[in-house]
Design a protein around this motif. Structure first.
Motif, PDB file in Angstrom:
ATOM      1  N   LEU A 200       8.328  -2.286  -4.735  1.00  0.00           N
ATOM      2  CA  LEU A 200       7.314  -1.229  -4.633  1.00  0.00           C
ATOM      3  C   LEU A 200       7.556  -0.431  -3.360  1.00  0.00           C
ATOM      4  O   LEU A 200       7.906  -0.999  -2.319  1.00  0.00           O
ATOM      5  CB  LEU A 200       5.911  -1.839  -4.597  1.00  0.00           C
ATOM      6  CG  LEU A 200       5.485  -2.609  -5.857  1.00  0.00           C
ATOM      7  CD1 LEU A 200       4.198  -3.362  -5.587  1.00  0.00           C
ATOM      8  CD2 LEU A 200       5.314  -1.650  -7.039  1.00  0.00           C
ATOM      9  N   PRO A 201       7.358   0.878  -3.394  1.00  0.00           N
ATOM     10  CA  PRO A 201       7.631   1.705  -2.222  1.00  0.00           C
ATOM     11  C   PRO A 201       6.510   1.725  -1.189  1.00  0.00           C
ATOM     12  O   PRO A 201       6.627   2.411  -0.176  1.00  0.00           O
ATOM     13  CB  PRO A 201       7.816   3.102  -2.829  1.00  0.00           C
ATOM     14  CG  PRO A 201       6.940   3.107  -4.035  1.00  0.00           C
ATOM     15  CD  PRO A 201       6.961   1.699  -4.563  1.00  0.00           C
ATOM     16  N   LEU A 202       5.443   1.007  -1.436  1.00  0.00           N
ATOM     17  CA  LEU A 202       4.261   1.067  -0.578  1.00  0.00           C
ATOM     18  C   LEU A 202       4.301  -0.041   0.470  1.00  0.00           C
ATOM     19  O   LEU A 202       4.424  -1.224   0.146  1.00  0.00           O
ATOM     20  CB  LEU A 202       2.997   0.955  -1.427  1.00  0.00           C
ATOM     21  CG  LEU A 202       2.873   2.000  -2.540  1.00  0.00           C
ATOM     22  CD1 LEU A 202       1.645   1.722  -3.394  1.00  0.00           C
ATOM     23  CD2 LEU A 202       2.823   3.404  -1.955  1.00  0.00           C
ATOM     24  N   ALA A 203       4.147   0.356   1.739  1.00  0.00           N
ATOM     25  CA  ALA A 203       4.283  -0.605   2.835  1.00  0.00           C
ATOM     26  C   ALA A 203       3.212  -1.691   2.787  1.00  0.00           C
ATOM     27  O   ALA A 203       3.482  -2.844   3.134  1.00  0.00           O
ATOM     28  CB  ALA A 203       4.228   0.136   4.175  1.00  0.00           C
ATOM     29  N   HIS A 204       1.994  -1.351   2.355  1.00  0.00           N
ATOM     30  CA  HIS A 204       0.933  -2.364   2.377  1.00  0.00           C
ATOM     31  C   HIS A 204       1.093  -3.386   1.251  1.00  0.00           C
ATOM     32  O   HIS A 204       0.338  -4.364   1.202  1.00  0.00           O
ATOM     33  CB  HIS A 204      -0.443  -1.699   2.300  1.00  0.00           C
ATOM     34  CG  HIS A 204      -0.741  -1.039   0.991  1.00  0.00           C
ATOM     35  ND1 HIS A 204      -0.159   0.136   0.609  1.00  0.00           N
ATOM     36  CD2 HIS A 204      -1.563  -1.395  -0.034  1.00  0.00           C
ATOM     37  CE1 HIS A 204      -0.597   0.489  -0.581  1.00  0.00           C
ATOM     38  NE2 HIS A 204      -1.461  -0.419  -0.995  1.00  0.00           N
ATOM     39  N   LEU A 205       2.047  -3.187   0.361  1.00  0.00           N
ATOM     40  CA  LEU A 205       2.321  -4.157  -0.716  1.00  0.00           C
ATOM     41  C   LEU A 205       3.626  -4.904  -0.493  1.00  0.00           C
ATOM     42  O   LEU A 205       4.160  -5.506  -1.416  1.00  0.00           O
ATOM     43  CB  LEU A 205       2.349  -3.434  -2.070  1.00  0.00           C
ATOM     44  CG  LEU A 205       1.040  -2.760  -2.487  1.00  0.00           C
ATOM     45  CD1 LEU A 205       1.208  -2.032  -3.802  1.00  0.00           C
ATOM     46  CD2 LEU A 205      -0.094  -3.788  -2.574  1.00  0.00           C
ATOM     47  N   ASP A 206       4.140  -4.862   0.722  1.00  0.00           N
ATOM     48  CA  ASP A 206       5.379  -5.568   1.042  1.00  0.00           C
ATOM     49  C   ASP A 206       5.070  -7.042   1.325  1.00  0.00           C
ATOM     50  O   ASP A 206       4.997  -7.473   2.475  1.00  0.00           O
ATOM     51  CB  ASP A 206       6.062  -4.915   2.242  1.00  0.00           C
ATOM     52  CG  ASP A 206       7.366  -5.620   2.616  1.00  0.00           C
ATOM     53  OD1 ASP A 206       7.909  -6.332   1.759  1.00  0.00           O
ATOM     54  OD2 ASP A 206       7.827  -5.444   3.758  1.00  0.00           O
ATOM     55  N   ARG A 207       4.866  -7.797   0.270  1.00  0.00           N
ATOM     56  CA  ARG A 207       4.644  -9.242   0.356  1.00  0.00           C
ATOM     57  C   ARG A 207       4.952  -9.856  -1.003  1.00  0.00           C
ATOM     58  O   ARG A 207       5.117  -9.155  -1.995  1.00  0.00           O
ATOM     59  CB  ARG A 207       3.200  -9.557   0.754  1.00  0.00           C
ATOM     60  CG  ARG A 207       2.156  -8.973  -0.181  1.00  0.00           C
ATOM     61  CD  ARG A 207       0.755  -9.165   0.394  1.00  0.00           C
ATOM     62  NE  ARG A 207      -0.279  -8.572  -0.445  1.00  0.00           N
ATOM     63  CZ  ARG A 207      -0.914  -9.205  -1.423  1.00  0.00           C
ATOM     64  NH1 ARG A 207      -0.597 -10.486  -1.697  1.00  0.00           N
ATOM     65  NH2 ARG A 207      -1.848  -8.609  -2.132  1.00  0.00           N
ATOM     66  N   GLU A 208       5.051 -11.197  -1.021  1.00  0.00           N
ATOM     67  CA  GLU A 208       5.308 -11.861  -2.299  1.00  0.00           C
ATOM     68  C   GLU A 208       4.015 -11.994  -3.100  1.00  0.00           C
ATOM     69  O   GLU A 208       2.935 -12.168  -2.535  1.00  0.00           O
ATOM     70  CB  GLU A 208       5.919 -13.243  -2.084  1.00  0.00           C
ATOM     71  CG  GLU A 208       7.319 -13.216  -1.509  1.00  0.00           C
ATOM     72  CD  GLU A 208       7.327 -13.538  -0.045  1.00  0.00           C
ATOM     73  OE1 GLU A 208       6.237 -13.832   0.492  1.00  0.00           O
ATOM     74  OE2 GLU A 208       8.408 -13.479   0.579  1.00  0.00           O
ATOM     75  N   PHE A 209       4.161 -11.922  -4.425  1.00  0.00           N
ATOM     76  CA  PHE A 209       3.056 -12.133  -5.346  1.00  0.00           C
ATOM     77  C   PHE A 209       3.426 -13.288  -6.271  1.00  0.00           C
ATOM     78  O   PHE A 209       4.582 -13.426  -6.683  1.00  0.00           O
ATOM     79  CB  PHE A 209       2.785 -10.870  -6.169  1.00  0.00           C
ATOM     80  CG  PHE A 209       2.279  -9.714  -5.343  1.00  0.00           C
ATOM     81  CD1 PHE A 209       0.917  -9.530  -5.143  1.00  0.00           C
ATOM     82  CD2 PHE A 209       3.162  -8.818  -4.759  1.00  0.00           C
ATOM     83  CE1 PHE A 209       0.449  -8.469  -4.381  1.00  0.00           C
ATOM     84  CE2 PHE A 209       2.711  -7.756  -4.002  1.00  0.00           C
ATOM     85  CZ  PHE A 209       1.345  -7.587  -3.810  1.00  0.00           C
ATOM     86  N   ASP A 210       2.425 -14.111  -6.580  1.00  0.00           N
ATOM     87  CA  ASP A 210       2.659 -15.299  -7.415  1.00  0.00           C
ATOM     88  C   ASP A 210       2.497 -14.965  -8.889  1.00  0.00           C
ATOM     89  O   ASP A 210       1.536 -14.270  -9.289  1.00  0.00           O
ATOM     90  CB  ASP A 210       1.695 -16.423  -7.033  1.00  0.00           C
ATOM     91  CG  ASP A 210       2.036 -17.019  -5.670  1.00  0.00           C
ATOM     92  OD1 ASP A 210       3.083 -16.655  -5.114  1.00  0.00           O
ATOM     93  OD2 ASP A 210       1.238 -17.834  -5.173  1.00  0.00           O
ATOM     94  N   TYR A 211       3.411 -15.470  -9.701  1.00  0.00           N
ATOM     95  CA  TYR A 211       3.370 -15.320 -11.148  1.00  0.00           C
ATOM     96  C   TYR A 211       3.677 -16.658 -11.798  1.00  0.00           C
ATOM     97  O   TYR A 211       4.364 -17.506 -11.205  1.00  0.00           O
ATOM     98  CB  TYR A 211       4.403 -14.286 -11.621  1.00  0.00           C
ATOM     99  CG  TYR A 211       4.041 -12.858 -11.287  1.00  0.00           C
ATOM    100  CD1 TYR A 211       3.384 -12.047 -12.215  1.00  0.00           C
ATOM    101  CD2 TYR A 211       4.349 -12.313 -10.044  1.00  0.00           C
ATOM    102  CE1 TYR A 211       3.032 -10.736 -11.908  1.00  0.00           C
ATOM    103  CE2 TYR A 211       4.011 -11.002  -9.734  1.00  0.00           C
ATOM    104  CZ  TYR A 211       3.351 -10.232 -10.666  1.00  0.00           C
ATOM    105  OH  TYR A 211       3.003  -8.928 -10.353  1.00  0.00           O
TER     106      TYR A 211
END
Length: 671
Positions: free
Chosen positions: A53-64
């Motif tokens: 994702l190009p958005l800095a505030h979403l630069d983290r891992e997400f669990d699936y």
């Protein structure tokens, strides 16, 4: 009679009833199969995914959730598709976990695009550290590190390379004190770190190849980064000579997507342990990495032009710290950053002694002729060319391409400008009329607006004009040009005159008998923090192509410090002088800088939101074209805090959907 059938409902034929029952059974089986496939995997059912994702505030891992059907392919490093904000997006599986800290319901992985683990753990960690260092995002770093997938190539096996055919040449490093000890430590599996200054006439590609050979003898791999494809070709030939054919891959974008991905997979799968290339090769997932090599770290081609703008030197040094590898940082010139590594004891020095430098090349600086003299080649330079042509080729370096890239009034020296757009006038050839470099309008009737004179002169001559002048001065001599889109890679040992622009100098088969550097004042005119440093680097790069005992003549003002360093062949002293001056001015590498560039309102908002670390100083903002640029400066020890503050600024601005600003930490150029 069927009493269960409702009144008026037609009786179903037996064959049709059977067909409907079969369809229901198949649908039920499909639902059961999908339900089973949707069940979480029995082992480590949670995938931590870094979503692209190009958005800095979403630069983290997400669990699936990992469905049982994907349990064997959704491995760490695999490419996957996931559902995010109502759409399918790409991502990498970073890790598999037994549990999640997420309190809500997890979405399942949509699809495993490829089970090939192209993102190795050490590269993922390197991307994290670089994103922190440069106030960027990991997806941006990974776009530089992992090439696009090529499905057909991925199905091909990567055959393992044959054992290296060690071809030692003891004389390659013989003239460098302490080099034998450095190579011995590499072969023994140690991790020495060195900053190496090459001498004129050094066969530096062969020296790099033998350092790689020593590393391979310890069972470890190596990464070699060079500025451009011409350097890559030379080092590739040297690696073939030292290790044997097929022992390395060249990671180059110009090879095409399939070839590049094939070579990347050979490294990622462990089939090949040596990777060579330009900027992107710094991320090559070499197994058992033991050595990282960087040639000519001052070349601006090592500065990545895409966000987050990492420099190859910092990528490799970060990787060396992360993986505990050896380092070889080499070049004819030396940057203040490399000198800093020596001063703090992070690396040791490999440099030739003064006696060797005196034997290898004789360097002199001669003042330029008067402006009104038709030729700009002084007698000493002319004699060097004439004497050199008696024994071999001669290189003439000129800083400008073209014929006459700038014109001025012959009488009063006022720059000649276009009457239509005020652009600079130039000549493209000896018989063409002057024309504007911006709009192409011919200026047949030009007259000087200051004195009315109609005569034009060329204060700066390009390589074509230089070749023309030298051809008249040395009749019967072949004059070859190398510039622009006609760059020569090599020349033979014939006594030819080779006129080349900066960076386009071909390699001579046995070295040049003489090297002449013209118009050094043009090279020094670069309005930048690194202007003098870059000029010396370019001159040393050309002078380093001389054969042992050759002659180097530079035309310029002898008193200039950069030319004095060239005469003494003293890149070490010049780098220290530059580092000391920058420390006094609170400039890198003694300090850490960051620029914030964007529209005026966006820059003002960014400076308001930025939580400045202690000791920070804001310079500007000042206009840069149609934008504004502010510079934030902190002591070197506070550099990590500045990067963290800038990263948080980008996250806040991204979450609030504010106008973007461009953040660059320690930019390569600061004009």
């Amino acid at each position: 009679m069927d009493h269960t059938r409702e009144a008026g409902q037609p009786e179903m034929l037996p064959g049709l009833r059977a067909s409907v029952d079969d369809a229901k059974a198949r649908a039920a089986a499909t639902r059961r199969r999908k339900a089973q496939e949707a069940e979480p995997a029995t082992v480590d059912p949670v995938a931590r995914v870094l979503v692209d994702l190009p958005l800095a505030h979403l630069d983290r891992e997400f669990d699936y959730v990992v469905p049982v059907a994907m349990a064997d392919t959704a491995v760490p490093g695999a490419r996957v598709k996931v559902r995010f904000a109502g759409q399918d997006v790409d991502g990498f599986v970073v890790a598999r976990e037994a549990q999640t800290e997420h309190t809500g319901r997890l979405q399942p992985l949509r699809r495993v695009v490829s089970g090939e683990p192209v993102l190795r753990p050490e590269v993922a960690e390197l991307a994290r550290r670089l994103a922190e260092r440069y106030a960027g995002t990991r997806p941006d770093v990974l776009r530089l590190a992992v090439p696009p997938r090529h499905a057909t190539v991925e199905k091909e096996p990567s055959p393992p390379a044959d054992p290296p055919e060690a071809r030692h040449d003891p004389g390659v490093w013989a003239d460098v004190p302490r080099a034998s000890a450095y190579l011995a430590r590499l072969a023994a599996g140690d991790s020495p770190r060195a900053v190496w200054s090459a001498a004129p006439a050094d066969d530096w590609p062969a020296m790099v190849a033998h350092a790689v050979l020593a590393t391979r003898e310890s069972g470890r791999g190596a990464v070699v980064c060079v500025p451009d494809h011409r350097d890559s070709t030379r080092v590739s030939e040297a690696l073939d000579a030292a290790l044997g054919k097929g022992q390395h891959v060249v990671l180059a974008a110009d090879a095409g997507p399939s070839a590049r991905y094939r070579d990347f997979l050979a490294v990622s799968r462990g089939s090949c342990r040596v990777a060579l290339g330009t900027r992107s090769a710094a991320f090559a997932p070499v197994h058992d990495l033991g050595l990282v090599v960087l040639w000519d770290d001052g070349d601006d081609l090592h500065a990545e032009p895409r966000a987050p703008y990492p420099h190859t030197r910092e990528v490799l040094l970060t990787r060396a710290d992360l993986q505990g590898t050896s380092v070889l940082l080499g070049g004819f010139a030396r940057t203040p950053e490399a000198d800093h590594l020596l001063r703090v004891g992070w690396a040791q020095e490999l440099a030739p002694d003064r006696a060797l430098l005196r034997r290898r090349a004789r360097v002199e600086v001669v003042p330029p002729l008067d402006r009104d003299v038709p030729t700009r080649v002084p007698r000493a330079a002319y004699d060097a060319i004439r004497t050199g042509l008696e024994t071999g080729p001669v290189l003439v370096q000129t800083p400008r391409a073209g014929y006459a890239p700038a014109l001025s009034c012959e009488r009063c020296r006022t720059p000649a400008r276009c009457g239509a757009c005020a652009g600079p006038l130039a000549l493209t050839g000896p018989t063409t009329p002057p024309a504007c470099r911006w709009c192409g309008t011919e200026a047949l009737g030009w007259a000087c607006p200051e004195c009315g004179h109609r005569g034009l002169r060329a204060p700066v001559r390009g390589d074509a004009r230089t070749a023309e002048e030298l051809g008249r001065s040395f009749p019967g001599t072949t004059v070859r040009s190398s510039s622009g889109d006609r760059v020569l890679a090599r020349v033979g040992s014939r006594p030819d005159l080779v006129v080349a622009t900066i960076g386009a100098e071909p390699v001579a088969e046995e070295g040049y008998a003489a090297v002449v550097l013209l118009d050094t004042w043009v090279t020094l005119a670069r309005d930048d923090l690194r202007g003098a440093e870059e000029a010396l680097r370019r001159w040393l790069g050309a002078a380093g192509l001389v054969r042992p005992g050759g002659r180097v003549v530079a035309v310029g003002e002898p008193h200039h410090p950069a030319l004095q360093a060239l005469v003494r062949w003293d890149p070490v002293g010049f780098a220290r002088r530059e580092a000391e001056e920058r420390a006094e001015a609170h400039l890198p590498p003694a300090a850490r800088l960051a620029t914030i560039t964007g529209s005026p309102g966006a820059v003002d908002d960014a400076l308001t939101l930025l939580a400045l670390p202690e000791g920070a100083e804001v310079l500007g903002p000042v206009p840069v074209g149609e934008e504004l640029r502010a510079v934030v400066r902190v002591p070197r020890a506070t550099g990590p805090a500045l990067s963290s503050a800038l990263a948080e600024l980008q996250r806040v601005r991204s979450a609030r959907k504010l106008d973007p600003v461009r953040v660059q930490v320690d930019p390569a150029e600061l004009g």
